[in-house]
Design a protein around this motif. Structure first.
Motif, short mmCIF file in Angstrom:
data_model
loop_
_atom_site.label_atom_id
_atom_site.label_comp_id
_atom_site.label_asym_id
_atom_site.label_seq_id
_atom_site.Cartn_x
_atom_site.Cartn_y
_atom_site.Cartn_z
N ILE A 87 -6.22 -7.47 -2.81
CA ILE A 87 -5.47 -8.51 -3.40
C ILE A 87 -6.04 -9.84 -3.44
O ILE A 87 -6.60 -10.14 -2.50
CB ILE A 87 -3.84 -8.71 -3.00
CG1 ILE A 87 -4.00 -9.14 -1.43
CG2 ILE A 87 -3.29 -7.45 -3.49
CD1 ILE A 87 -2.60 -9.64 -1.27
N ALA A 88 -6.06 -10.54 -4.64
CA ALA A 88 -6.34 -11.91 -4.72
C ALA A 88 -5.12 -12.94 -4.67
O ALA A 88 -4.29 -12.63 -5.58
CB ALA A 88 -7.27 -12.13 -5.92
N ALA A 123 -1.61 -13.37 3.15
CA ALA A 123 -1.96 -12.07 2.56
C ALA A 123 -2.63 -11.21 3.45
O ALA A 123 -2.14 -9.88 3.59
CB ALA A 123 -2.95 -12.41 1.39
N LYS A 124 -3.20 -11.57 4.54
CA LYS A 124 -3.81 -11.02 5.65
C LYS A 124 -2.74 -10.22 6.36
O LYS A 124 -2.87 -9.06 6.61
CB LYS A 124 -4.85 -11.93 6.39
CG LYS A 124 -5.54 -10.99 7.20
CD LYS A 124 -6.37 -12.11 8.16
CE LYS A 124 -7.09 -11.39 9.43
NZ LYS A 124 -8.17 -11.98 10.16
N GLU A 125 -1.92 -11.12 6.75
CA GLU A 125 -0.74 -10.49 7.70
C GLU A 125 0.23 -9.44 6.82
O GLU A 125 0.39 -8.44 7.45
CB GLU A 125 0.11 -11.53 7.99
CG GLU A 125 -0.31 -12.52 9.01
CD GLU A 125 0.42 -13.90 9.45
OE1 GLU A 125 1.54 -14.05 8.95
OE2 GLU A 125 -0.09 -14.92 10.09
N VAL A 126 0.48 -9.68 5.72
CA VAL A 126 1.15 -8.81 4.98
C VAL A 126 0.41 -7.49 4.61
O VAL A 126 1.18 -6.27 4.72
CB VAL A 126 1.94 -9.46 3.49
CG1 VAL A 126 2.45 -8.23 2.73
CG2 VAL A 126 2.54 -10.36 3.96
N MET A 127 -0.84 -7.55 4.30
CA MET A 127 -1.74 -6.43 4.09
C MET A 127 -1.60 -5.71 5.30
O MET A 127 -1.42 -4.33 5.42
CB MET A 127 -3.09 -6.87 3.71
CG MET A 127 -4.06 -5.65 3.31
SD MET A 127 -3.51 -4.80 1.73
CE MET A 127 -4.14 -5.74 0.41
N LEU A 128 -1.84 -6.09 6.44
CA LEU A 128 -1.90 -5.40 7.87
C LEU A 128 -0.48 -4.78 8.23
O LEU A 128 -0.41 -3.65 8.57
CB LEU A 128 -2.30 -6.27 8.80
CG LEU A 128 -3.74 -6.76 8.84
CD1 LEU A 128 -3.90 -7.79 9.97
CD2 LEU A 128 -4.77 -5.53 9.27
N LEU A 170 -2.88 -10.93 -7.18
CA LEU A 170 -3.20 -9.83 -8.37
C LEU A 170 -4.30 -8.81 -7.72
O LEU A 170 -5.23 -9.10 -6.57
CB LEU A 170 -4.47 -10.73 -9.05
CG LEU A 170 -3.80 -11.97 -9.74
CD1 LEU A 170 -4.81 -12.63 -10.35
CD2 LEU A 170 -2.57 -11.51 -10.68
N PRO A 171 -3.92 -7.51 -7.94
CA PRO A 171 -4.67 -6.59 -7.33
C PRO A 171 -6.04 -6.40 -7.92
O PRO A 171 -6.50 -6.71 -9.11
CB PRO A 171 -3.95 -5.22 -8.04
CG PRO A 171 -3.33 -5.56 -9.28
CD PRO A 171 -3.14 -6.93 -8.97
#
Length: 86
Positions: free
Chosen positions: A52-53, A62-67, A46-47
């Motif tokens: 994102i949540a 989430a951390k890896e994909v965001m980076l 969820l943005p």
């Protein structure tokens, strides 16, 4: 006054010329791509403003994909990701 101070201190940085709109658009593209990766993996994202949540069990993902997504959009530029827990 604030605008003059910022321009003096960061004279080579092109601020106050539409860059904010560009940055918001880029942020939206990054978050959209992260959410699409979540769909592929069956992970609900969820943005939330510039983040994102996800469920806590997916925080590392989430951390890896965001980076990775950030770097893909910004030609390899690195950043840091902050993880907030409830």
């Amino acid at each position: 006054m604030y605008k003059r101070q910022v321009q003096k201190r960061y004279s080579k940085l092109k601020l106050f010329n539409g860059w904010g709109i560009f940055a918001q658009n880029l942020e939206g593209q990054i978050l959209k791509d992260v959410m699409l990766e979540g769909i592929k993996e069956g992970i609900v994202c969820l943005p939330v403003h510039d983040a994102i949540a996800v469920q806590q069990q997916h925080q590392q993902w989430a951390k890896e994909v965001m980076l990775e997504t950030w770097q893909a959009h910004l030609d390899g530029m690195k950043t840091k990701v902050k993880v907030d827990l409830p």
